[in-house]
Design a protein around this motif. Structure first.
Motif, PDB file in Angstrom:
ATOM      1  N   ASP A  71       0.800  -1.232   0.000  1.00  0.00           N
ATOM      2  CA  ASP A  71       0.000   0.000   0.000  1.00  0.00           C
ATOM      3  C   ASP A  71       0.832   1.281   0.000  1.00  0.00           C
ATOM      4  OD1 ASP A  71      -2.184  -1.608   0.006  1.00  0.00           O
ATOM      5  OD2 ASP A  71      -3.023  -0.876   1.881  1.00  0.00           O
ATOM      6  N   PHE A  72       2.063   1.206   0.458  1.00  0.00           N
ATOM      7  CA  PHE A  72       2.889   2.403   0.558  1.00  0.00           C
ATOM      8  C   PHE A  72       4.130   2.241  -0.304  1.00  0.00           C
ATOM      9  CE2 PHE A  72       0.585   2.033   4.566  1.00  0.00           C
ATOM     10  CZ  PHE A  72      -0.032   3.273   4.618  1.00  0.00           C
ATOM     11  N   ARG A  73       4.136   2.908  -1.438  1.00  0.00           N
ATOM     12  CA  ARG A  73       5.296   2.834  -2.341  1.00  0.00           C
ATOM     13  C   ARG A  73       6.522   3.473  -1.676  1.00  0.00           C
ATOM     14  NH1 ARG A  73       3.941  -1.168  -4.668  1.00  0.00           N
ATOM     15  NH2 ARG A  73       2.155  -1.082  -6.020  1.00  0.00           N
ATOM     16  N   ASP A  74       6.303   4.608  -1.027  1.00  0.00           N
ATOM     17  CA  ASP A  74       7.382   5.262  -0.300  1.00  0.00           C
ATOM     18  C   ASP A  74       7.286   4.783   1.147  1.00  0.00           C
ATOM     19  OD1 ASP A  74       9.346   6.865   0.740  1.00  0.00           O
ATOM     20  OD2 ASP A  74       8.157   8.703   0.667  1.00  0.00           O
ATOM     21  N   MET A  75       8.153   3.879   1.521  1.00  0.00           N
ATOM     22  CA  MET A  75       8.050   3.256   2.839  1.00  0.00           C
ATOM     23  C   MET A  75       8.864   3.970   3.909  1.00  0.00           C
ATOM     24  SD  MET A  75       7.716  -0.760   2.005  1.00  0.00           S
ATOM     25  CE  MET A  75       8.959  -0.825   0.739  1.00  0.00           C
ATOM     26  N   GLU A  76       9.474   5.117   3.567  1.00  0.00           N
ATOM     27  CA  GLU A  76      10.203   5.862   4.592  1.00  0.00           C
ATOM     28  C   GLU A  76       9.265   6.157   5.753  1.00  0.00           C
ATOM     29  OE1 GLU A  76      12.463   9.297   3.583  1.00  0.00           O
ATOM     30  OE2 GLU A  76      13.535   8.251   1.986  1.00  0.00           O
ATOM     31  N   ALA A  93      15.496 -12.326   7.223  1.00  0.00           N
ATOM     32  CA  ALA A  93      16.165 -11.576   6.146  1.00  0.00           C
ATOM     33  C   ALA A  93      15.514 -10.200   5.966  1.00  0.00           C
ATOM     34  CB  ALA A  93      16.125 -12.365   4.844  1.00  0.00           C
ATOM     35  N   LYS A  94      14.182 -10.167   5.932  1.00  0.00           N
ATOM     36  CA  LYS A  94      13.498  -8.879   5.776  1.00  0.00           C
ATOM     37  C   LYS A  94      13.590  -8.046   7.047  1.00  0.00           C
ATOM     38  CE  LYS A  94      10.394  -9.500   1.947  1.00  0.00           C
ATOM     39  NZ  LYS A  94       9.075  -9.195   1.406  1.00  0.00           N
ATOM     40  N   ALA A  95      13.559  -8.694   8.207  1.00  0.00           N
ATOM     41  CA  ALA A  95      13.707  -7.959   9.474  1.00  0.00           C
ATOM     42  C   ALA A  95      15.068  -7.272   9.520  1.00  0.00           C
ATOM     43  CB  ALA A  95      13.549  -8.913  10.659  1.00  0.00           C
ATOM     44  N   LEU A  96      16.107  -7.967   9.072  1.00  0.00           N
ATOM     45  CA  LEU A  96      17.456  -7.395   9.031  1.00  0.00           C
ATOM     46  C   LEU A  96      17.511  -6.217   8.066  1.00  0.00           C
ATOM     47  CD1 LEU A  96      20.512  -7.359   9.576  1.00  0.00           C
ATOM     48  CD2 LEU A  96      20.739  -9.160   7.852  1.00  0.00           C
ATOM     49  N   ASP A  97      16.975  -6.408   6.873  1.00  0.00           N
ATOM     50  CA  ASP A  97      16.984  -5.357   5.850  1.00  0.00           C
ATOM     51  C   ASP A  97      16.283  -4.094   6.356  1.00  0.00           C
ATOM     52  OD1 ASP A  97      17.339  -4.223   3.184  1.00  0.00           O
ATOM     53  OD2 ASP A  97      15.200  -4.626   2.884  1.00  0.00           O
ATOM     54  N   TYR A  98      15.094  -4.259   6.919  1.00  0.00           N
ATOM     55  CA  TYR A  98      14.340  -3.096   7.381  1.00  0.00           C
ATOM     56  C   TYR A  98      14.939  -2.473   8.644  1.00  0.00           C
ATOM     57  CZ  TYR A  98      10.824  -3.704   3.797  1.00  0.00           C
ATOM     58  OH  TYR A  98      10.181  -3.786   2.591  1.00  0.00           O
ATOM     59  N   SER A  99      15.582  -3.279   9.503  1.00  0.00           N
ATOM     60  CA  SER A  99      16.263  -2.708  10.672  1.00  0.00           C
ATOM     61  C   SER A  99      17.415  -1.819  10.224  1.00  0.00           C
ATOM     62  CB  SER A  99      16.793  -3.819  11.585  1.00  0.00           C
ATOM     63  OG  SER A  99      15.737  -4.461  12.235  1.00  0.00           O
ATOM     64  N   MET A 100      18.151  -2.269   9.210  1.00  0.00           N
ATOM     65  CA  MET A 100      19.243  -1.453   8.672  1.00  0.00           C
ATOM     66  C   MET A 100      18.704  -0.160   8.065  1.00  0.00           C
ATOM     67  SD  MET A 100      22.233  -2.704   9.160  1.00  0.00           S
ATOM     68  CE  MET A 100      23.184  -1.893   7.900  1.00  0.00           C
ATOM     69  N   LYS A 101      17.640  -0.265   7.278  1.00  0.00           N
ATOM     70  CA  LYS A 101      17.055   0.928   6.653  1.00  0.00           C
ATOM     71  C   LYS A 101      16.526   1.888   7.719  1.00  0.00           C
ATOM     72  CE  LYS A 101      15.922  -1.088   2.201  1.00  0.00           C
ATOM     73  NZ  LYS A 101      14.897  -1.627   1.305  1.00  0.00           N
ATOM     74  N   ALA A 102      15.926   1.327   8.770  1.00  0.00           N
ATOM     75  CA  ALA A 102      15.418   2.179   9.861  1.00  0.00           C
ATOM     76  C   ALA A 102      16.575   2.880  10.568  1.00  0.00           C
ATOM     77  CB  ALA A 102      14.619   1.334  10.857  1.00  0.00           C
ATOM     78  N   GLY A 103      17.667   2.156  10.787  1.00  0.00           N
ATOM     79  CA  GLY A 103      18.843   2.762  11.413  1.00  0.00           C
ATOM     80  C   GLY A 103      19.431   3.863  10.553  1.00  0.00           C
ATOM     81  N   ASP A 104      19.548   3.601   9.250  1.00  0.00           N
ATOM     82  CA  ASP A 104      20.093   4.609   8.329  1.00  0.00           C
ATOM     83  C   ASP A 104      19.203   5.847   8.278  1.00  0.00           C
ATOM     84  OD1 ASP A 104      22.174   2.855   7.747  1.00  0.00           O
ATOM     85  OD2 ASP A 104      21.339   2.219   5.812  1.00  0.00           O
ATOM     86  N   GLU A 105      17.889   5.605   8.222  1.00  0.00           N
ATOM     87  CA  GLU A 105      16.938   6.716   8.175  1.00  0.00           C
ATOM     88  C   GLU A 105      17.044   7.566   9.445  1.00  0.00           C
ATOM     89  OE1 GLU A 105      12.400   6.964   6.764  1.00  0.00           O
ATOM     90  OE2 GLU A 105      12.661   5.747   8.564  1.00  0.00           O
ATOM     91  N   ALA A 106      17.101   6.906  10.595  1.00  0.00           N
ATOM     92  CA  ALA A 106      17.195   7.625  11.868  1.00  0.00           C
ATOM     93  C   ALA A 106      18.518   8.387  11.960  1.00  0.00           C
ATOM     94  CB  ALA A 106      17.052   6.645  13.032  1.00  0.00           C
ATOM     95  N   ALA A 107      19.604   7.766  11.513  1.00  0.00           N
ATOM     96  CA  ALA A 107      20.915   8.429  11.567  1.00  0.00           C
ATOM     97  C   ALA A 107      20.926   9.692  10.705  1.00  0.00           C
ATOM     98  CB  ALA A 107      22.014   7.462  11.129  1.00  0.00           C
ATOM     99  N   LYS A 108      20.290   9.641   9.540  1.00  0.00           N
ATOM    100  CA  LYS A 108      20.216  10.825   8.663  1.00  0.00           C
ATOM    101  C   LYS A 108      19.466  11.969   9.332  1.00  0.00           C
ATOM    102  CE  LYS A 108      20.251   8.421   4.266  1.00  0.00           C
ATOM    103  NZ  LYS A 108      19.400   7.947   3.177  1.00  0.00           N
TER     104      LYS A 108
END
Length: 199
Positions: A71-76, A93-108
């Motif tokens: 439902d959300f193309r932009d998942m930020e 695998a997906k939990a790891l991927d999204y945890s990394m993306k969440a960490g990167d997003e928060a760090a930015k």
């Protein structure tokens, strides 16, 4: 499922939601012209969640994560939620991927504590050594940024102790050297940085 069955099921769900709302267990929220329901109190949510069988919980977590993805193309902004749901349905695998993306997003966004929570969560999932070193470096970067020099050096050194790649080893060594030059160990820091740049 045919359209008729879907409509009947939706009517049943809406009727139950109306009853829950009347009993003040849930509250209706209209956000961006979309209707949501949320629990009136976190205890109600916890009781409802714990009443589900673990196998049911896992299915719901997977369905929720997949719904967000479709439902959300932009998942930020949804990465932490997706990591949570995929972890709870054991899609590591997906939990790891999204945890990394969440960490990167928060760090930015300089949400450093949130970044660390997500990176440490990712570190707990990872089995690949190269990915583990990358996560440890990100943790060290955030710790360094917020002034936790000893913690940052410790994590860089731990990663440096197991790294096989010369370029990564040089980068980590340079980061340790920079941290040392910012403390009272300037000579040691400069020597480490020389070693890093010459390797």
């Amino acid at each position: 499922m045919c359209i008729r069955d879907r409509v009947i099921k939706e009517k049943d769900v809406l009727q139950h939601l109306d009853e829950l709302e009347a009993s003040e267990f849930v509250v209706r929220v209209n956000k961006d012209n979309k209707l949501f329901y949320t629990f009136q109190h976190p205890i109600f949510q916890e009781v409802a969640y714990n009443s589900l069988l673990k196998s049911e919980r896992s299915i719901y977590h997977k369905l929720i994560a997949e719904k967000i993805e479709t439902d959300f193309r932009d998942m930020e902004g949804y990465y932490t939620t997706l990591a949570h749901h995929y972890f709870n349905c054991r899609d590591i695998a997906k939990a790891l991927d999204y945890s990394m993306k969440a960490g990167d997003e928060a760090a930015k966004l300089y949400a450093n504590e949130e970044a660390l929570v997500n990176y440490y969560k990712a570190l707990s999932f990872v089995t690949d050594q190269a990915a583990k070193i990358l996560i440890m470096e990100k943790i060290g970067d955030v710790e360094s940024f917020i002034g936790n020099v000893e913690r940052a050096m410790g994590i860089y050194r731990e990663a440096n102790g197991v790294v096989k790649d010369n370029l990564t080893r040089a980068r980590l060594t340079a980061k340790i050297g920079r941290l040392l030059t910012n403390t009272e160990k300037v000579d040691e820091g400069i020597e480490l940085m020389r070693k890093a740049y010459n390797s």
